[in-house]
Design a protein around this motif. Structure first.
Motif, PDB file in Angstrom:
ATOM      1  N   ALA A  11      73.475  42.708  15.159  1.00  0.00           N
ATOM      2  CA  ALA A  11      74.264  41.468  15.192  1.00  0.00           C
ATOM      3  C   ALA A  11      74.088  40.630  13.928  1.00  0.00           C
ATOM      4  O   ALA A  11      74.983  39.873  13.535  1.00  0.00           O
ATOM      5  CB  ALA A  11      73.867  40.658  16.416  1.00  0.00           C
ATOM      6  N   GLU A  16      77.126  35.975   9.654  1.00  0.00           N
ATOM      7  CA  GLU A  16      77.812  35.111   8.673  1.00  0.00           C
ATOM      8  C   GLU A  16      79.330  35.245   8.774  1.00  0.00           C
ATOM      9  O   GLU A  16      80.054  34.553   8.068  1.00  0.00           O
ATOM     10  CB  GLU A  16      77.316  35.448   7.260  1.00  0.00           C
ATOM     11  N   PHE A  22      71.943  37.656  19.317  1.00  0.00           N
ATOM     12  CA  PHE A  22      71.484  37.607  20.716  1.00  0.00           C
ATOM     13  C   PHE A  22      70.183  36.836  20.869  1.00  0.00           C
ATOM     14  O   PHE A  22      70.012  36.072  21.819  1.00  0.00           O
ATOM     15  CB  PHE A  22      71.302  39.051  21.237  1.00  0.00           C
ATOM     16  N   ARG A  23      69.226  37.068  19.937  1.00  0.00           N
ATOM     17  CA  ARG A  23      67.859  36.578  20.173  1.00  0.00           C
ATOM     18  C   ARG A  23      67.438  35.507  19.181  1.00  0.00           C
ATOM     19  O   ARG A  23      66.273  35.108  19.186  1.00  0.00           O
ATOM     20  CB  ARG A  23      66.883  37.775  20.131  1.00  0.00           C
ATOM     21  N   TRP A  29      71.683  35.315  24.253  1.00  0.00           N
ATOM     22  CA  TRP A  29      70.763  35.430  25.383  1.00  0.00           C
ATOM     23  C   TRP A  29      69.965  34.156  25.617  1.00  0.00           C
ATOM     24  O   TRP A  29      69.132  34.091  26.520  1.00  0.00           O
ATOM     25  CB  TRP A  29      69.811  36.626  25.210  1.00  0.00           C
ATOM     26  N   HIS A 107      76.840  51.200  21.151  1.00  0.00           N
ATOM     27  CA  HIS A 107      76.935  50.313  22.320  1.00  0.00           C
ATOM     28  C   HIS A 107      78.379  50.061  22.729  1.00  0.00           C
ATOM     29  O   HIS A 107      78.663  49.114  23.453  1.00  0.00           O
ATOM     30  CB  HIS A 107      76.224  48.976  22.036  1.00  0.00           C
ATOM     31  N   THR A 174      69.017  43.639  12.493  1.00  0.00           N
ATOM     32  CA  THR A 174      68.639  43.891  13.880  1.00  0.00           C
ATOM     33  C   THR A 174      67.173  43.503  14.098  1.00  0.00           C
ATOM     34  O   THR A 174      66.345  43.631  13.213  1.00  0.00           O
ATOM     35  CB  THR A 174      68.884  45.365  14.286  1.00  0.00           C
ATOM     36  N   SER A 175      66.900  43.018  15.312  1.00  0.00           N
ATOM     37  CA  SER A 175      65.553  42.501  15.613  1.00  0.00           C
ATOM     38  C   SER A 175      64.569  43.624  15.954  1.00  0.00           C
ATOM     39  O   SER A 175      63.381  43.390  16.098  1.00  0.00           O
ATOM     40  CB  SER A 175      65.632  41.525  16.797  1.00  0.00           C
ATOM     41  N   ASN A 199      66.924  42.330   6.399  1.00  0.00           N
ATOM     42  CA  ASN A 199      67.057  41.421   7.545  1.00  0.00           C
ATOM     43  C   ASN A 199      66.773  39.987   7.104  1.00  0.00           C
ATOM     44  O   ASN A 199      66.214  39.757   6.020  1.00  0.00           O
ATOM     45  CB  ASN A 199      66.070  41.850   8.652  1.00  0.00           C
ATOM     46  N   LEU A 200      67.143  39.024   7.986  1.00  0.00           N
ATOM     47  CA  LEU A 200      66.862  37.632   7.617  1.00  0.00           C
ATOM     48  C   LEU A 200      65.361  37.381   7.622  1.00  0.00           C
ATOM     49  O   LEU A 200      64.830  36.618   6.819  1.00  0.00           O
ATOM     50  CB  LEU A 200      67.575  36.700   8.608  1.00  0.00           C
ATOM     51  N   ALA A 217      72.350  38.599   4.998  1.00  0.00           N
ATOM     52  CA  ALA A 217      72.961  39.909   4.697  1.00  0.00           C
ATOM     53  C   ALA A 217      74.073  39.809   3.656  1.00  0.00           C
ATOM     54  O   ALA A 217      74.253  40.723   2.839  1.00  0.00           O
ATOM     55  CB  ALA A 217      73.501  40.520   5.986  1.00  0.00           C
TER      56      ALA A 217
HETATM   57  N1  APR Z   1      71.554  38.169   7.711  1.00  0.00           N
HETATM   58  C1  APR Z   1      70.673  39.152   8.049  1.00  0.00           C
HETATM   59  N2  APR Z   1      70.017  39.195   9.239  1.00  0.00           N
HETATM   60  C2  APR Z   1      70.282  38.204  10.110  1.00  0.00           C
HETATM   61  C3  APR Z   1      71.175  37.143   9.834  1.00  0.00           C
HETATM   62  C4  APR Z   1      71.818  37.158   8.576  1.00  0.00           C
HETATM   63  N3  APR Z   1      72.681  36.193   8.202  1.00  0.00           N
HETATM   64  N4  APR Z   1      71.188  36.304  10.906  1.00  0.00           N
HETATM   65  C5  APR Z   1      70.353  36.831  11.813  1.00  0.00           C
HETATM   66  N5  APR Z   1      69.794  37.963  11.336  1.00  0.00           N
HETATM   67  C6  APR Z   1      68.821  38.842  12.000  1.00  0.00           C
HETATM   68  C7  APR Z   1      67.817  38.109  12.853  1.00  0.00           C
HETATM   69  O1  APR Z   1      66.675  37.761  12.094  1.00  0.00           O
HETATM   70  C8  APR Z   1      67.482  39.181  13.916  1.00  0.00           C
HETATM   71  O2  APR Z   1      66.377  39.967  13.487  1.00  0.00           O
HETATM   72  O3  APR Z   1      69.548  39.673  12.865  1.00  0.00           O
HETATM   73  C9  APR Z   1      68.734  40.054  13.970  1.00  0.00           C
HETATM   74  C10 APR Z   1      69.536  39.871  15.231  1.00  0.00           C
HETATM   75  O4  APR Z   1      68.744  40.323  16.304  1.00  0.00           O
HETATM   76  P1  APR Z   1      69.361  40.329  17.776  1.00  0.00           P
HETATM   77  O5  APR Z   1      69.987  39.020  18.053  1.00  0.00           O
HETATM   78  O6  APR Z   1      68.282  40.837  18.688  1.00  0.00           O
HETATM   79  O7  APR Z   1      70.562  41.392  17.701  1.00  0.00           O
HETATM   80  P2  APR Z   1      70.443  42.968  17.704  1.00  0.00           P
HETATM   81  O8  APR Z   1      69.181  43.413  17.031  1.00  0.00           O
HETATM   82  O9  APR Z   1      71.719  43.488  17.177  1.00  0.00           O
HETATM   83  O10 APR Z   1      70.340  43.299  19.284  1.00  0.00           O
HETATM   84  C11 APR Z   1      70.312  44.650  19.659  1.00  0.00           C
HETATM   85  O11 APR Z   1      70.478  44.028  21.982  1.00  0.00           O
HETATM   86  O12 APR Z   1      71.338  42.692  23.619  1.00  0.00           O
HETATM   87  C12 APR Z   1      71.460  43.909  23.007  1.00  0.00           C
HETATM   88  O13 APR Z   1      73.437  45.151  23.005  1.00  0.00           O
HETATM   89  C13 APR Z   1      72.803  44.073  22.382  1.00  0.00           C
HETATM   90  O14 APR Z   1      73.351  45.424  20.460  1.00  0.00           O
HETATM   91  C14 APR Z   1      72.505  44.382  20.932  1.00  0.00           C
HETATM   92  C15 APR Z   1      71.043  44.820  20.962  1.00  0.00           C
END
Ligand code: APR
Length: 233
Positions: A11, A16, A22-23, A29, A107, A174-175, A199-200, A217
């Motif tokens: 996500a 941006e 999500f988290r 969430w 997904h 991704t987290s 990642n951020l 990103a």
């Molecule tokens: N640039 C880079 N990274 C970013 C930015 C940004 N502008 N903004 C946020 N992030 C990072 C955050 O630091 C975090 O580590 O993106 C990550 C988003 O993490 P999540 O919200 O957990 O999303 P994701 O990792 O895609 O979740 C995985 O969980 O709920 C399920 O199906 C859902 O596909 C999703 C999966």
């Protein structure tokens, strides 16, 4: 020859572009209970809530545009034909709208509809409702074609094959909290790939990566792509 580049996105790559994560502190969430809107049990309990959750996300994604990160990945694929595959956890279509062609949605996709009765798939309408008849079996059993917690992600055989032959694995936005995607870095490294987390901030699996790059990103991904292209010119 760069070899095979496997890119996992989450996500954060679409943050941006105005699509929520999500988290993060204001993530989806923190406003919805995932048990209610991202599980088969939640759909069974309250299908209207789930349909309205995904209708809102579908409208949000339709109004969003790819950002410089999506565009940079499309350029990397164009410059290395046949060598780049994006495995995305995202259900938006911003990679495709930026020009990426080889995208695996593990997904599922907001743009997809699925019949819970016969398994037929078709393009989702902007607004989906439970009693929308399936175009194949006519049953009123329409659901979003997205993978919920407890369901099996799509394309896993193909993804494991890519990870077995990757020369470079990049994880973007991704987290690292959700499996099996969070295990991809270890699988790629085990098969000899160089691994980088973009990642951020450090993810839950940051220690599994050989290299890291932190920042938004839309800045870090174009820089990384440029460096990759320079490396192989
Ligand atoms: N640039 C880079 N990274 C970013 C930015 C940004 N502008 N903004 C946020 N992030 C990072 C955050 O630091 C975090 O580590 O993106 C990550 C988003 O993490 P999540 O919200 O957990 O999303 P994701 O990792 O895609 O979740 C995985 O969980 O709920 C399920 O199906 C859902 O596909 C999703 C999966």
């Amino acid at each position: 020859m760069t070899g095979k580049i496997v890119i996992l996105t989450g996500a954060g790559i679409s943050a941006e572009s105005g699509l929520g994560t999500f988290r993060d502190k204001d993530g989806l969430w923190t406003r919805y209970d995932l048990e209610d809107v991202a599980t088969p049990e939640g759909f069974h309990r309250n299908p209207d809530l789930v349909q309205s959750f995904y209708n809102a996300r579908r409208a949000n994604a339709a109004g969003a545009s790819p950002n410089a990160a999506h565009t940079a990945l499309a350029r990397l694929e164009r410059d290395h034909p046949g060598e780049v595959v994006i495995v995305t956890q995202n259900v938006d279509n911003l990679h495709e709208r930026a020009g990426s062609r080889n995208v695996l949605h593990m997904h599922g996709e907001l743009a997809g509809a699925l019949c819970a009765a016969c398994g037929a798939r078709w393009t989702a309408p902007p607004e989906m409702h439970n009693d929308d008849p399936c175009p194949a079996c006519k049953a009123p059993a329409t659901r979003p074609d997205v993978v919920w917690f407890g369901e099996i992600p799509y394309h896993m055989d193909t993804i494991w094959e890519h990870l077995a032959t990757a020369d470079l694995f990049a994880s973007i936005g991704t987290s690292g909290e959700v499996y099996p995607a969070a295990a991809f870095v270890q699988e790629a490294a085990r098969n000899g790939a160089h691994t980088i987390e973009i990642n951020l901030e450090p993810s839950a699996t940051v220690s599994d990566f050989a290299e890291t790059c932190f920042g938004p990103a839309s800045q870090t991904v174009p820089q990384w792509v440029e460096a990759e292209l320079d490396r192989h010119r």
